[in-house]
Design an enzyme around this catalytic site. Structure first.
Site, PDB file in Angstrom:
ATOM      1  CG  ASP A  30      -2.073   0.954   1.113  1.00 34.75           C
ATOM      2  OD1 ASP A  30      -3.214   0.498   0.975  1.00 34.75           O
ATOM      3  OD2 ASP A  30      -1.824   2.178   1.147  1.00 34.75           O
ATOM      4  CB  ILE A  31       0.806   4.240  -2.191  1.00 37.10           C
ATOM      5  CG1 ILE A  31       1.900   5.138  -2.731  1.00 37.10           C
ATOM      6  CG2 ILE A  31      -0.471   5.023  -1.894  1.00 37.10           C
ATOM      7  CD1 ILE A  31       1.591   5.675  -4.130  1.00 37.10           C
ATOM      8  CG  ASN A  85     -12.051  -0.684   3.988  1.00 38.51           C
ATOM      9  OD1 ASN A  85     -12.297  -1.155   5.102  1.00 38.51           O
ATOM     10  ND2 ASN A  85     -10.924  -0.059   3.716  1.00 38.51           N
ATOM     11  CD  GLU A  93      -9.846   6.341   0.790  1.00 37.51           C
ATOM     12  OE1 GLU A  93      -8.725   6.212   0.254  1.00 37.51           O
ATOM     13  OE2 GLU A  93     -10.019   6.910   1.877  1.00 37.51           O
ATOM     14  CG  HIS A  98      -8.629  -3.410  -2.371  1.00 42.73           C
ATOM     15  ND1 HIS A  98      -9.559  -2.660  -3.066  1.00 42.73           N
ATOM     16  CD2 HIS A  98      -8.368  -2.715  -1.226  1.00 42.73           C
ATOM     17  CE1 HIS A  98      -9.838  -1.558  -2.379  1.00 42.73           C
ATOM     18  NE2 HIS A  98      -9.139  -1.569  -1.268  1.00 42.73           N
ATOM     19  CG  HIS A 100      -6.857  -3.115   3.145  1.00 40.98           C
ATOM     20  ND1 HIS A 100      -6.161  -1.943   2.951  1.00 40.98           N
ATOM     21  CD2 HIS A 100      -8.072  -2.916   2.570  1.00 40.98           C
ATOM     22  CE1 HIS A 100      -6.923  -1.070   2.298  1.00 40.98           C
ATOM     23  NE2 HIS A 100      -8.091  -1.635   2.055  1.00 40.98           N
TER      24      HIS A 100
HETATM   25  P1  AMP Z   1      -9.840   1.131   0.275  1.00 37.75           P
HETATM   26  O1  AMP Z   1     -10.142   2.301   1.140  1.00 37.75           O
HETATM   27  O2  AMP Z   1     -10.187  -0.191   0.923  1.00 37.75           O
HETATM   28  O3  AMP Z   1     -10.435   1.267  -1.112  1.00 37.75           O
HETATM   29  O4  AMP Z   1      -8.273   1.078   0.121  1.00 37.75           O
HETATM   30  C1  AMP Z   1      -7.571   1.645  -0.930  1.00 37.75           C
HETATM   31  C2  AMP Z   1      -6.119   1.592  -0.562  1.00 37.75           C
HETATM   32  O5  AMP Z   1      -5.364   1.805  -1.747  1.00 37.75           O
HETATM   33  C3  AMP Z   1      -5.683   2.670   0.445  1.00 37.75           C
HETATM   34  O6  AMP Z   1      -5.124   2.030   1.601  1.00 37.75           O
HETATM   35  C4  AMP Z   1      -4.639   3.485  -0.315  1.00 37.75           C
HETATM   36  O7  AMP Z   1      -3.566   3.902   0.498  1.00 37.75           O
HETATM   37  C5  AMP Z   1      -4.186   2.493  -1.385  1.00 37.75           C
HETATM   38  N1  AMP Z   1      -3.633   3.074  -2.597  1.00 37.75           N
HETATM   39  C6  AMP Z   1      -4.117   4.139  -3.290  1.00 37.75           C
HETATM   40  N2  AMP Z   1      -3.355   4.379  -4.376  1.00 37.75           N
HETATM   41  C7  AMP Z   1      -2.369   3.428  -4.378  1.00 37.75           C
HETATM   42  C8  AMP Z   1      -1.271   3.149  -5.233  1.00 37.75           C
HETATM   43  N3  AMP Z   1      -1.010   3.872  -6.342  1.00 37.75           N
HETATM   44  N4  AMP Z   1      -0.458   2.118  -4.919  1.00 37.75           N
HETATM   45  C9  AMP Z   1      -0.691   1.390  -3.806  1.00 37.75           C
HETATM   46  N5  AMP Z   1      -1.714   1.597  -2.962  1.00 37.75           N
HETATM   47  C10 AMP Z   1      -2.547   2.607  -3.233  1.00 37.75           C
END
Ligand code: AMP
Length: 104
Positions: A30-31, A85, A93, A98, A100
């Site tokens: 995760d970024i 989520n 988001e 996916h 986590h």
């Molecule tokens: P969610 O809120 O479950 O949709 O999680 C989305 C996740 O994607 C968040 O934890 C972000 O930090 C992560 N994320 C967003 N952009 C990137 C990216 N380019 N590379 C890796 N993780 C990302």
């Protein structure tokens, strides 16, 4: 799927620190990590949310858990949280399903 960030990562159009890839899924760090180890396990099939799962997705979803197990072992994790989520109100988001994997 156009304009899907995770589809772009899967296609290699956006870089990510990948930890696993096979024909069904990718896993990458995760970024914006919320734990010491924070990995996202993402199916290659574009499914927006858990609410969009269909019959036939059972094996794919089970596969994500097998990969979580594999990553837990390869990262020498003694325990971790798996989180999904689901939907905007569930804190999602990125609308590409996916899991986590979080470990401290
Ligand atoms: P969610 O809120 O479950 O949709 O999680 C989305 C996740 O994607 C968040 O934890 C972000 O930090 C992560 N994320 C967003 N952009 C990137 C990216 N380019 N590379 C890796 N993780 C990302």
């Amino acid at each position: 799927m156009e304009n899907c960030l995770f589809c772009k990562i899967i296609q290699g159009e956006i870089p990510a620190k990948k930890i696993h890839e096979d024909e069904h899924c990718v896993a990458f760090f995760d970024i914006n990590p919320k734990a010491k180890t924070h990995v996202l396990i993402v199916p290659k099939k574009h499914i927006p949310t858990l609410m969009d799962l269909e019959r036939g997705d059972e094996r794919l979803m089970g596969h994500l858990f097998l990969i979580a197990n594999k990553i837990g072992k390869s990262e020498n994790l003694e325990g971790y949280h798996l989180q999904m989520n689901v939907g905007e109100k569930g804190g999602q988001e990125i609308f590409h399903i996916h899991v986590h994997l979080l470990a401290n």
